[in-house]
Design a protein around this motif. Sequence first.
Motif, PDB file in Angstrom:
ATOM      1  N   LYS A   2       1.010  -1.238  -0.001  1.00 45.18           N
ATOM      2  CA  LYS A   2       0.047   0.011  -0.041  1.00 45.18           C
ATOM      3  C   LYS A   2       0.823   1.338   0.028  1.00 45.18           C
ATOM      4  CE  LYS A   2      -4.318   1.515   2.049  1.00 45.18           C
ATOM      5  NZ  LYS A   2      -5.045   1.781   3.004  1.00 45.18           N
ATOM      6  N   THR A   3       2.157   1.132   0.926  1.00 42.70           N
ATOM      7  CA  THR A   3       2.829   2.512   0.710  1.00 42.70           C
ATOM      8  C   THR A   3       3.390   2.795  -0.457  1.00 42.70           C
ATOM      9  OG1 THR A   3       4.328   0.883   1.881  1.00 42.70           O
ATOM     10  CG2 THR A   3       3.553   2.456   3.334  1.00 42.70           C
ATOM     11  N   PHE A   4       3.600   1.499  -1.170  1.00 41.66           N
ATOM     12  CA  PHE A   4       4.478   1.406  -2.350  1.00 41.66           C
ATOM     13  C   PHE A   4       3.313   2.200  -3.497  1.00 41.66           C
ATOM     14  CE2 PHE A   4       4.629  -0.284  -6.814  1.00 41.66           C
ATOM     15  CZ  PHE A   4       6.044  -0.067  -7.216  1.00 41.66           C
ATOM     16  N   SER A   5       1.991   1.618  -3.531  1.00 40.86           N
ATOM     17  CA  SER A   5       1.300   2.219  -4.394  1.00 40.86           C
ATOM     18  C   SER A   5       0.746   3.824  -4.127  1.00 40.86           C
ATOM     19  CB  SER A   5      -0.108   1.691  -4.772  1.00 40.86           C
ATOM     20  OG  SER A   5      -0.516   1.446  -3.293  1.00 40.86           O
ATOM     21  N   ILE A   6       0.785   4.126  -2.718  1.00 47.09           N
ATOM     22  CA  ILE A   6       0.648   5.487  -2.596  1.00 47.09           C
ATOM     23  C   ILE A   6       1.881   6.527  -2.924  1.00 47.09           C
ATOM     24  CG2 ILE A   6       0.497   7.356  -0.557  1.00 47.09           C
ATOM     25  CD1 ILE A   6      -1.316   4.973   0.698  1.00 47.09           C
ATOM     26  N   SER A   7       3.133   5.880  -2.757  1.00 45.99           N
ATOM     27  CA  SER A   7       4.341   6.794  -2.873  1.00 45.99           C
ATOM     28  C   SER A   7       4.434   6.823  -4.456  1.00 45.99           C
ATOM     29  CB  SER A   7       5.428   6.308  -2.293  1.00 45.99           C
ATOM     30  OG  SER A   7       5.868   4.857  -2.924  1.00 45.99           O
ATOM     31  N   THR A   8       4.110   5.712  -5.175  1.00 44.92           N
ATOM     32  CA  THR A   8       4.075   5.611  -6.675  1.00 44.92           C
ATOM     33  C   THR A   8       3.189   6.756  -7.129  1.00 44.92           C
ATOM     34  OG1 THR A   8       4.844   3.488  -6.469  1.00 44.92           O
ATOM     35  CG2 THR A   8       4.466   4.298  -8.700  1.00 44.92           C
ATOM     36  N   ARG A 255      10.522  17.671  -7.034  1.00 43.44           N
ATOM     37  CA  ARG A 255       9.956  16.556  -6.146  1.00 43.44           C
ATOM     38  C   ARG A 255      10.677  16.234  -5.032  1.00 43.44           C
ATOM     39  NH1 ARG A 255       8.318  11.835 -10.131  1.00 43.44           N
ATOM     40  NH2 ARG A 255      10.266  12.270 -10.959  1.00 43.44           N
ATOM     41  N   LYS A 256      11.724  17.080  -4.630  1.00 44.66           N
ATOM     42  CA  LYS A 256      12.558  16.880  -3.480  1.00 44.66           C
ATOM     43  C   LYS A 256      11.643  16.711  -2.195  1.00 44.66           C
ATOM     44  CE  LYS A 256      17.265  17.828  -3.147  1.00 44.66           C
ATOM     45  NZ  LYS A 256      18.260  18.952  -3.621  1.00 44.66           N
ATOM     46  N   ALA A 257      10.889  17.797  -2.090  1.00 46.36           N
ATOM     47  CA  ALA A 257       9.940  17.951  -1.004  1.00 46.36           C
ATOM     48  C   ALA A 257       9.372  16.821  -0.659  1.00 46.36           C
ATOM     49  CB  ALA A 257       9.055  19.400  -1.233  1.00 46.36           C
ATOM     50  N   THR A 258       8.598  16.382  -1.864  1.00 42.86           N
ATOM     51  CA  THR A 258       7.885  15.002  -1.732  1.00 42.86           C
ATOM     52  C   THR A 258       8.426  14.114  -1.216  1.00 42.86           C
ATOM     53  OG1 THR A 258       6.886  15.967  -3.964  1.00 42.86           O
ATOM     54  CG2 THR A 258       6.147  13.635  -2.945  1.00 42.86           C
ATOM     55  N   TYR A 259       9.498  13.938  -1.849  1.00 43.74           N
ATOM     56  CA  TYR A 259      10.476  12.637  -1.006  1.00 43.74           C
ATOM     57  C   TYR A 259      10.890  12.782   0.399  1.00 43.74           C
ATOM     58  CZ  TYR A 259      11.337  11.129  -6.050  1.00 43.74           C
ATOM     59  OH  TYR A 259      11.152  10.628  -7.195  1.00 43.74           O
ATOM     60  N   MET A 260      11.234  14.014   0.563  1.00 44.74           N
ATOM     61  CA  MET A 260      11.600  14.411   2.117  1.00 44.74           C
ATOM     62  C   MET A 260      10.517  14.001   3.024  1.00 44.74           C
ATOM     63  SD  MET A 260      13.719  17.685   2.404  1.00 44.74           S
ATOM     64  CE  MET A 260      15.265  18.135   1.418  1.00 44.74           C
ATOM     65  N   THR A 261       9.403  14.356   2.677  1.00 44.89           N
ATOM     66  CA  THR A 261       7.872  14.284   3.257  1.00 44.89           C
ATOM     67  C   THR A 261       7.907  12.445   3.558  1.00 44.89           C
ATOM     68  OG1 THR A 261       7.129  15.938   2.203  1.00 44.89           O
ATOM     69  CG2 THR A 261       5.690  14.780   3.791  1.00 44.89           C
ATOM     70  N   PHE A 262       7.967  11.847   2.426  1.00 43.17           N
ATOM     71  CA  PHE A 262       7.867  10.567   2.556  1.00 43.17           C
ATOM     72  C   PHE A 262       8.732  10.055   3.656  1.00 43.17           C
ATOM     73  CE2 PHE A 262       6.160  10.080  -1.921  1.00 43.17           C
ATOM     74  CZ  PHE A 262       4.865  10.037  -1.510  1.00 43.17           C
TER      75      PHE A 262
END
Lengths: 814, 225
Positions: A2-8, A255-262
């Motif tokens: 689920k985390t995979f699909s959400i992050s993807t 998308r750095k911010a997105t990655y950071m949040t993840f």
Amino acid sequence: MKTFSISTISILKHWHRKPLQLFFALIGLSLATALWSSIQLLNSQAKNSYETAVDFLTASETEIILPLRSTSISIEVFGELRRAGWPVTPILEGKIPGQRPVTIIGIDPFTMSESRGLINKLSDEENPFQEFVLNNNFGFASEETKAYLETLSLELDISVSAQLSANIVITDISLAEKILGEQGKISRFELTAPPLKNWDFLEELDLRLVESNSLGDLEQLTKSFHLNLSAFGLLGFVVGLFIVHSTLSLAFEQRKATYMTFRSIGVPIWTVYTSALSEIVVLALMGGIIGVFLGHWLAFILFPNVASTFNNIYGINLGDQLVLSVTEVFLALLMPLLGTLLISMNFLLKLYRIAPHKLGSVVFLSKIYNNKNKIKLGSSIILISLIIILANSPLGLIKSFFIIGMTILTASILLPLVLSKILSLLASSVTIRMPLSHWFVADSAHQVNRIALSLNALMLAVAVTIGVDNMVKSFKDTFDVWLEKRLITDIYVRALDQNVAAQLIKNLRNEPMVKNIYPIVSSKSRFQNQPIDIVGFLPAEIYSKNWPLVESSEVTWERVRSGEGVLANEQFCYRHNLNVGDLIKLDSGLNSNLKIPFRIAGVYADYGNSLGQIMVKIDSYHHHFSRIPPTNFALEVPSNSFAKISDILTRNYGLVQSEIIDQSTIKELSTKIFDRTFAITSSLSDAMIIIATLTILISLITLSEIRVTNLAPLWVLGITRLTLLKLELSQFILMILFTLLFAIPTGLLICHFLTSYLNIAAFGWKLPVQYYPEIWIKTLIIASTTSILAIIFPTVLLFKNSASLMIRRYKNDA
Amino acid sequence: MSPLVKVENLSKFFESSGEIFQVFDQVNFTLEAQSSTALIGESGSGKTTLIHVLAGLEPPNSGMVIIDGIKIWNSKESMRAIFRLEKMAIIFQQYNLIPSLNVLSNITLQARLINALDEAFQYELISLLGLEKLLMKYPEEISGGQQQRVAIARAILAKPKILLADEPTGNLDNENTRKVLEAFEILSARYKTTILVATHSKSVAKKLDTKLQIESGKATKTVIR
Ligand SMILES: Nc1ncnc2c1ncn2[C@@H]1O[C@H](COP(=O)(O)OP(=O)(O)OP(=O)(O)O)[C@@H](O)[C@H]1O
Ligand SMILES: [Mg+2]
């Protein structure tokens, strides 16, 4: 999962919001793939065509095996040769009795390599190969010859072939035997692969290997040409990848911010990696698939020259038979996949470094630049010393590729480094009393790092274009002159029959049209374990006047005429590191224990030949190497008398058409290959420059999003947008002009390594280089025009609707 | 004395995802020349927006802004830019420094651009705001509060006719806040600058002559002293 699909999904949403970026990434990938795959396509197609060319049968371009003494070979010999592993196919050739000198050529479809393709190409009918194999009376001839043959009431089913010239019939060897009444006879063998080394065995069987009569092997020239094309295709691919890199790096930054949040909310690094990787793979495959189709189209639409080259040279219509095999598609997709993965390594590494605990820590960009600059400077110094060391060590093919690769790498490291160094020096000299100029220079130094990749793409494209064009042009010019000199007479004859040859020597001198006859003999030998050809010739005046010597002395011809000196080709001298005046010892062909000393009197250019070659006066040749009388002759005749002479030769001496070679035909064919090669390279350079321009355009459009943020502070301070626009444009133009100037020496260096290293290593001869500033200027004009157009568009766009954009940017990103 | 800034029937709304968000509705106020005003209001009330509109950066939907006799939203954008450069100085909530220039060049930038650099004042400001050790550094190498002081120094050094400051002390400790206020006082006393400061800080507001309060789209002005 689920985390995979959400992050993807949240990562992929980026492309939905920035469709232009997605579009650019795909364009870059598909262009890169297209350029690469179209060249591969053309290459493989050209090779096939070459191998199956009809010339294979009739031209004397190949090496053949002839009987040593008698006029024909018995069928048992064929079996023995095959068992010994000799790659031969039997040919039975003879005249069909009748009014017209029709030659029947019997071939064995099973041992002749590529015979299926060859036969299928002879006729338009459906699967003629099957017919050829199954129908015992089947043959091919031209329409007119077919009509004549029908009057002879032979048992022959002739299929019309437009590819064949008049008075030639091709049939199965057994049918030829029947028609000629020569059961179990073979007139010669053709080699389907390079010959074995056990020439002694041939002699035991009463056979001899005969050199091709022409100027070495045209195949070697085409190989050199394919090598160039492939190298070109690879460079084009790399330039295309620059586009991908610039869009992917922007997408990553955004998308750095997105990655950071993840990462900070605890999504495991591997999940982030997997989604990032799947994204890359999907992108690469999408771009790759589009690229393969684009490449297919490109090969014939954008490069009409290329397609017509093959049509002209090989007489085969390329467009009709272009089929992509599954493996080819697969291989073509592998390239963009590997390429994209390679350029993404950088981002994947950075992704790893976005550790949650580092959130919010300050990054000192300029420090990173400084450190990076030191590393870059260090590595380019190491690279340059490596290049110098390698360039001064013995030759090698892989080594030469390395040198060229390292030159390109060093140039692309140095370009931004030198440019930003110059700009920082300028910045320190421009006083801060002129604040806007001061800002301009200081900002340019930073801007260099931002657009370094696109500048490098441009530099690379222009440098390679200059290097390769300059090389091709100098070779073409030298080649024309060389061809003229090398083909000393108008007609060459290769008699397949010893008796005919004897007749020729005896009587040809008395023919009124023949001014002179120069016999040529040759045999295989070895020198320091390398195969060489020893050629016996008559060192007459026509040779001393024309022969294309690249190294000689005053006594060259004197020595050759005395029999003490020999001429050697360039290949031989490079391979064994010899020069004029050196003494060599050649194995006697008549007494296996004897070595005969000769002095190298001169070195001649022998383009296209892969073997070393020694030319010695024919008397010494017979004395030391072989007593077999000559069967090859160069005939000096009045110009434009080919038709008449060839008529005399066929009528009075029983030669067949394929034994008589018109030098103008060779010249025409060779020049055609060259002209077309030149046309192809220039199409390719155009395509490269277009792609490099696109890289600039695309990276500027993508960069403009970031650029607004850089310029907004000045705008809010009160610098008008027009002023900013002017500054921005002059900044780009300055950088591009510098890049183009930088490209010239880089290109010439590439040219130097291509000609003086790669070519010698690959083919054994040195390409003579001339310099053609008009080529450089033309390339520079084209490149600067296109790239300046490419910068004007996004820059003007940036300022046209920027007021609101700037304030918005400024609020969001500051 | 006639007012330096006159705002008439100013309306401004934002449109995002189909919805209209009204920031100001028919706002009227004036700022006297050489006055100092605190712009107060809760977060999201429109302080930054008002400063942007006054600075000629963000257009209003209706109404008029007259500064020094010029209807700024009726003139061309390039005119507004020049006006901004020569007559105004703006201290932004996000500092707005030039990344490719070092601190010293950033500080002197606006003053140099209008050819009005006063070197004595430059040293006075640098030492007052405690920036001596940072001069050769680049913006990305210094802290947020340091960047804020650099931005303040740049604006004040330009000796503008009007200074617009957006949360200038948001990142500063009490000591530094006091120094910034001192710099504002010098500007106002020595160079007769009109000052508008958006702030949440009561202590800052107290130091200024007037209060301009923004509340549910309206502005009310009260004289403190
Ligand atoms: N570009 C925009 N689009 C839509 N709404 C906006 C935009 N810019 C600002 N707003 C809205 O306008 C309102 C006023 O914003 P502004 O930044 O002026 O507030 P502020 O008083 O400066 O707040 P703070 O004290 O937090 O800085 C806010 O409610 C904000 O959501
Ligand atoms: Mg605000």
